[in-house]
Each structure stands twice: as structure tokens, then as C-alpha cells.
Write a protein that holds these residues in place. Structure first.
Motif, short mmCIF file in Angstrom:
data_model
loop_
_atom_site.label_atom_id
_atom_site.label_comp_id
_atom_site.label_asym_id
_atom_site.label_seq_id
_atom_site.Cartn_x
_atom_site.Cartn_y
_atom_site.Cartn_z
N SER A 200 -24.81 -4.88 -3.25
CA SER A 200 -25.00 -5.20 -4.67
C SER A 200 -25.26 -3.97 -5.52
CB SER A 200 -26.17 -6.19 -4.83
OG SER A 200 -27.37 -5.61 -4.32
N GLY A 201 -25.26 -2.79 -4.91
CA GLY A 201 -25.54 -1.57 -5.66
C GLY A 201 -24.35 -1.07 -6.45
N ARG A 202 -24.57 0.02 -7.13
CA ARG A 202 -23.55 0.57 -8.04
C ARG A 202 -22.26 0.94 -7.32
NH1 ARG A 202 -22.23 5.60 -8.98
NH2 ARG A 202 -24.00 6.35 -7.76
N ALA A 203 -22.36 1.48 -6.13
CA ALA A 203 -21.18 1.95 -5.41
C ALA A 203 -20.58 0.89 -4.50
CB ALA A 203 -21.54 3.19 -4.60
N PHE A 204 -21.05 -0.34 -4.62
CA PHE A 204 -20.65 -1.38 -3.68
C PHE A 204 -19.88 -2.51 -4.35
CE2 PHE A 204 -24.17 0.73 -1.64
CZ PHE A 204 -23.86 0.71 -0.30
N LYS A 205 -19.09 -3.18 -3.53
CA LYS A 205 -18.42 -4.41 -3.92
C LYS A 205 -18.44 -5.34 -2.71
CE LYS A 205 -15.15 -2.40 -7.26
NZ LYS A 205 -13.70 -2.20 -7.58
N CYS A 206 -18.46 -6.63 -2.98
CA CYS A 206 -18.40 -7.59 -1.88
C CYS A 206 -17.60 -8.81 -2.33
CB CYS A 206 -19.80 -8.03 -1.44
SG CYS A 206 -19.78 -9.13 0.01
N GLU A 207 -16.62 -9.17 -1.53
CA GLU A 207 -15.79 -10.34 -1.79
C GLU A 207 -15.87 -11.25 -0.57
OE1 GLU A 207 -11.13 -11.40 -2.94
OE2 GLU A 207 -11.66 -9.42 -2.16
N VAL A 208 -16.00 -12.55 -0.82
CA VAL A 208 -16.09 -13.51 0.27
C VAL A 208 -14.95 -14.51 0.14
CG1 VAL A 208 -17.48 -15.28 1.38
CG2 VAL A 208 -18.59 -13.25 0.42
N LEU A 209 -14.13 -14.59 1.18
CA LEU A 209 -13.01 -15.52 1.20
C LEU A 209 -13.37 -16.74 2.03
CD1 LEU A 209 -10.09 -12.98 1.87
CD2 LEU A 209 -11.18 -13.58 -0.31
N GLY A 210 -12.99 -17.92 1.54
CA GLY A 210 -13.24 -19.16 2.24
C GLY A 210 -11.97 -19.67 2.93
N PRO A 211 -12.02 -20.89 3.45
CA PRO A 211 -10.88 -21.43 4.20
C PRO A 211 -9.56 -21.42 3.42
CG PRO A 211 -12.82 -22.77 4.56
CD PRO A 211 -13.18 -21.79 3.50
N LYS A 212 -9.58 -21.75 2.14
CA LYS A 212 -8.34 -21.79 1.36
C LYS A 212 -7.72 -20.41 1.23
CE LYS A 212 -9.43 -25.91 -1.41
NZ LYS A 212 -9.64 -26.43 -2.79
N GLU A 213 -8.55 -19.42 0.94
CA GLU A 213 -8.03 -18.06 0.77
C GLU A 213 -7.51 -17.50 2.10
OE1 GLU A 213 -11.17 -18.75 -2.38
OE2 GLU A 213 -11.01 -19.07 -0.22
N VAL A 214 -8.22 -17.81 3.17
CA VAL A 214 -7.81 -17.33 4.49
C VAL A 214 -6.48 -17.99 4.90
CG1 VAL A 214 -8.40 -17.45 6.95
CG2 VAL A 214 -10.10 -16.68 5.28
N ALA A 215 -6.33 -19.28 4.59
CA ALA A 215 -5.08 -19.97 4.89
C ALA A 215 -3.92 -19.38 4.10
CB ALA A 215 -5.22 -21.46 4.58
N LYS A 216 -4.18 -19.03 2.84
CA LYS A 216 -3.14 -18.43 2.00
C LYS A 216 -2.69 -17.08 2.55
CE LYS A 216 -2.12 -17.45 -2.87
NZ LYS A 216 -2.67 -17.45 -4.25
N LEU A 217 -3.62 -16.35 3.20
CA LEU A 217 -3.28 -15.06 3.80
C LEU A 217 -2.49 -15.22 5.10
CD1 LEU A 217 -6.67 -13.17 3.29
CD2 LEU A 217 -4.48 -12.53 2.27
#
Length: 509
Positions: A200-217
Motif C-alpha cells: 500500500s506504500g508509494r512505490a507499491f501496487k497490488c491487483e487481485v484477480l478473481g475467478p472471472k478474470e482468471v478464466a478470461k486469461l
């Protein structure tokens, strides 16, 4: 935990108001009976009388001594100052003082102490005093919050080592916390939540993919493992951007099986509770990112965590089923208990999009690696000689050792299938190697290494619990890439075991 380091002589430190003082005493340091400070004289007398042997782990415990202000004083012998000897010394020292009410600890080291020894000692003290508390109604909380290191002649490298170790301990304890948690307190969703908090800091990013996004990949292999669980899968993408955007990142992939029943290929009931540790690879990635947040090194790092449970259900994947991975390769699943490689292979394909300088996956993958290397060294597999050597050196320097295993192409023969491009298991023979050969098929577009931590991620028996490995190894490697690491020890400079070819219940497969 707060660490400090000061330039102070032993004669001054023993007059401080520490609740306890630990003095590291190398085996080669002959005590002087005519020394000015009373501690050296007492050590000399104890050695002369045979009450204190100069061997690793030996301790001399003193209390309320004349001329000494410190209440509890423990002299711990570190023998030849090797990592395992330092760890033994700190375990002995803590055992001698843990019953006392201690809030502030001093740690005195000889003037010529190498930076690595400081790190090993501080980590050893924190390991010895660690206790899991989250789901305990009356937890035994660590009493002290501060450790002050003192040395007669202070060097800049020692100061740097203490700062490095403070971040390392924070990272290791995050890894221990999440690996130790019961599976109902460490679900894929909860892992995603803590990943967001850490990143959550300035130099960080975090993305969380769920079942729908994983299926699309098209992550058909990952989704196959998750089919039997009521807990929804999560694919966690953490990013630390400490360098220019043009610098290729290092990608860390942590296996995140938050509980592993084996699926339809069910494990035996005995010790199945330990399968909560099957997400120790994911926990180590969380720990590394916690340490990066404190150190802020000039490097770009991506953390990928494919998180799911492996459960038996009417929807579960069955032995003999064929699934299609994100890479397009088809996989015949001959054993559903070899699920770690099925989630990792899709994560390896996903890692290609970052155009990485290196990809390292970390997984409690095979019982075969436990048989090969026990609980001492992590199994290291790599298709890149330079990366393998860098990881080996990092492990030696950090006191978190690994050993390179073979990747000869002949081992891939065991994975051939009549019904798919590849089978997910190759039999019992060389099980850790065939598992690595499976992963190698999905890692041909970048420098890649696989760390099998099945033997080193946790301890069984009375001391059951996560070890926090290989956070120290990974952090040392990353800081070396950023040019901020500790210098390599002499022992780390010896060559990696190089097998033929390019590459030098726990889980049964």
C-alpha cells in the motif's frame, strides 16, 4: 522489533540498564584472567574450571554479579562463527533468560565481527523468542521490543547489516504468521487482503484477480485445482517499483495452496493438518515485500501468488482429466495431489508479460526434495547458470542455504503422455527433478529458477511451525541485484555443485 547499534566497549556496556545482555564469544577468543572488565575474568575462570566450554551453543549465565549493572548476563559461545553455530548460541542464550521479565536486550559482539554474524545473531534471537499468537486465547507474547547491539569499533557495514536485519526479521515474521495460521484463518481472500495492506506504500501496487478474470486469461490449469473448493481462488499481483520503469523486474512466484487435501488423490489423515503450510511459498513472497517496504532498494520486483485450496468435491478435477494451461499446452492430470505445479505453470506464463530479468518460483512442491536434502538446504533448480550461482551465494551469505539439483533433459521422458502434451507427474523416481522439469516447460522465455522448500519451510513435531525460509535468501539476492547487499562470505564463494547438463505426511509427489 527495533534494532540499534552503538560503539561501546564491553566495560561500559555491562554498566548499562539492560534487563539482559548477551555477549557473543568466539571459540578462538581466549579469555584473559587479567582483563580489566569483570566479565572477561569470570569467563576465564569458568573456562579454567571446565564450567564453560568454548564450543557452539555453550552458555555461561550470570545474575547480579559484582561490578555489573546488567541484571541478566549470558555469555554465548559462537565457536567458528558459522551460521548454524550462531543460531545454536542464540537459542542457548534465550533459553537461559526467557523466564525472566525482559523488555530491553543488549547484544555485545567482538570488534572484528563480520556483518553476516550480526544478521545471523539477531535473526537467531528473534527465531528463538518467536511464538505464534493469532488464534491462541492467552498467547505468550514476546516480552522485549528492542535490541541494542554494541561493538568496540563500529564499521559502516555493521550499521547497514543491522538495518537490513530489522527489515529481514519483519519479513520473516510476516511469512511465519501467514504460514502458521490455520487454513480457515488464511484463505485465498485473506491472503489477498494482507497483500493489499503490505503493498500500500508509494512505490507499491497490488491487483487481485478473481475467478472471472482468471478464466478470461485462460488459466485452465490453475482453475482446475480450484474447482473442488468453496473458497474462491485469487490471483494476486504485487508490484514494487524502486527503480526506473525501464529496468526489467525480478518476478517472484509463490505457491499459494492455502490447504491441500490432495483432492481426489486424497492424502492420508496423519499429519494432514500440516498442509496448511502448503502456502509457505506465497507467505515468503509476502515477507519479501514487507522487507522491501522498509528497505526501499533500487530494484523493481513483481510478486505473483496463485492462491486456492485443493479440495475433494463433485466438481473436483479427476485423475486422467486433461486441462489446457494458459500457455496453450495441454496437461494430463494423473494425480490431483501434484497440484502445486498446476497453479505455478499458469503463473509462469503470466510472468512473461513483465519481460523479467529473472523469474523465481518458490513452492513446497515435493516430498522427494525432503528425502534428497532434508530440512537443511532448499532445493534449487535453474536453467540459467548465472542465476543459480547468484541464488546459491545469496543463501550462503544469508545463512539460508540451498543446493543446486540437476535438470538433465533425460528426466523429461517420465512426463510423456499419450493423451496430452505433458503429464503432471512422472513417478516416484527423481520426483523433485521431474516436478522441476514440468515447470521448466513453461519458463523458456526468461532466466528461471525454482526453489523447492518442502523440507525447509516448516518444522514438524514438538517444534511445529513455519521457519520463514527462504525470505532471507530471496532478500539477499534482490539486494545484491540492487547493489545494496552485504558482501558475500568466503563460504559463499565456493562453487555451486554442478551436475551434468545445464542445471548444476509432506507432499508425496
Amino acid at each position: 522489533m527495533n534494532f540499534e547499534i552503538q560503539k561501546r566497549s564491553l566495560s561500559r556496556v555491562i554498566q548499562d540498564d539492560f534487563d539482559a545482555l548477551i555477549i557473543l564469544w568466539p571459540g578462538a577468543l581466549v579469555p584473559d584472567a587479567s582483563a580489566q572488565d569483570p566479565v572477561s575474568r569470570m569467563v576465564a575462570m569458568a573456562v579454567q574450571n571446565g564450567d564453560f566450554e568454548l564450543k557452539a551453543g555453550a552458555v555461561l549465565s550470570l545474575y547480579g554479579q559484582p561490578g555489573v549493572q546488567v541484571r541478566h548476563l549470558v555469555v554465548a559461545c559462537t565457536a567458528e562463527n558459522k551460521a548454524v553455530q550462531i543460531r545454536s548460541a542464540m537459542q542457548g542464550a534465550w533459553a537461559a533468560m526467557k523466564a525472566a521479565k525482559i523488555k530491553r536486550i543488549g547484544l555485545h559482539v567482538p570488534a572484528d565481527t563480520m556483518p553476516q554474524v550480526l544478521q545471523w545473531a539477531l535473526v537467531g534471537l528473534c527465531e528463538a523468542s518467536y511464538s505464534y499468537t493469532t488464534t491462541v486465547s492467552q498467547p505468550a507474547v514476546r516480552s522485549f521490543k528492542q535490541v541494542v547491539v554494541s561493538v568496540d569499533k563500529l564499521q559502516a557495514s555493521q550499521t547497514s547489516a543491522v538495518a537490513h536485519t530489522q527489515a529481514l526479521v519483519a519479513g520473516m515474521e510476516v511469512a511465519k504468521e501467514w504460514a502458521n495460521r490455520p487454513a480457515n484463518h488464511s484463505t485465498p481472500t485473506q491472503l489477498a487482503q494482507v497483500a493489499k495492506t503490505i503493498a500500500s506504500g508509494r512505490a507499491f501496487k497490488c491487483e487481485v484477480l478473481g475467478p472471472k478474470e482468471v478464466a478470461k486469461l485462460g488459466m485452465g490449469s490453475f482453475m482446475a485445482v480450484a474447482r473442488g473448493s468453496a473458497e474462491p481462488l485469487r490471483f494476486i499481483v504485487m508490484r514494487y517499483n524502486g527503480a526506473a520503469a525501464s529496468q526489467a523486474p525480478v518476478v517472484l512466484i509463490g505457491k499459494g495452496i492455502t490447504f491441500d487435501t490432495g483432492g481426489i488423490s486424497m492424502k492420508p489423515a496423519a499429519e494432514m493438518d500440516e498442509m496448511k503450510f502448503d502456502m509457505s511459498g506465497a507467505a515468503s513472497v509476502l515477507g519479501v515485500f514487507k522487507a522491501l517496504a522498509q528497505l526501499q532498494p533500487a530494484i523493481n520486483v513483481v510478486g505473483l501468488i496463485p492462491a486456492t485450496e485443493n479440495m475433494p468435491d463433485g466438481l473436483s478435477v479427476k485423475p486422467g482429466d486433461v486441462v489446457t494451461s494458459m500457455s496453450g499446452q495441454t496437461i494430463e492430470i494423473l494425480n490431483t495431489d501434484a497440484e502445486g505445479r498446476l497453479v505455478l505453470c499458469d503463473a509462469l506464463t503470466y510472468a512473461e508479460r513483465f519481460k523479467p530479468q529473472a523469474v523465481i518460483d518458490i513452492a513446497t512442491l515435493t516430498g522427494a526434495c525432503v528425502i534428497a536434502l532434508g530440512a537443511v538446504r532448499t532445493g534449487l533448480f535453474s536453467s540459467d547458470d548465472a542465476l543459480a550461482h547468484q541464488l546459491f551465494e545469496a543463501g550462503e551469505t544469508a545463512g539460508d542455504p540451498c543446493w543446486r539439483m540437476p535438470l538433465d533433459e533425460d528426466y523429461a521422458e517420465a512426463l510423456k503422455s499419450r493423451f496430452a502434451d505433458v503429464a503432471n507427474v512422472g513417478g516416484r523416481a527423481a520426483g523433485s527433478v521431474t516436478a522441476a522439469k514440468f515447470l521448466q516447460r513453461f519458463a523458456k522465455r526468461f532466466a528461471w529458477a525454482h526453489l523447492d522448500i518442502a523440507g525447509t519451510a516448516w518444522r514438524s513435531g514438538a517444534a511445529k511451525g513455519a521457519t520463514g525460509r527462504p525470505v532471507a535468501l530471496l532478500l539477499q539476492y534482490l539486494l545484491a541485484q540492487a547493489g545494496q547487499a552485504q558482501p558475500v562470505t568466503k563460504s559463499a564463494k565456493k562453487s555451486v555443485g554442478k551436475p551434468q547438463g545445464r542445471a548444476a505426511p509432506r507432499k508425496v509427489l
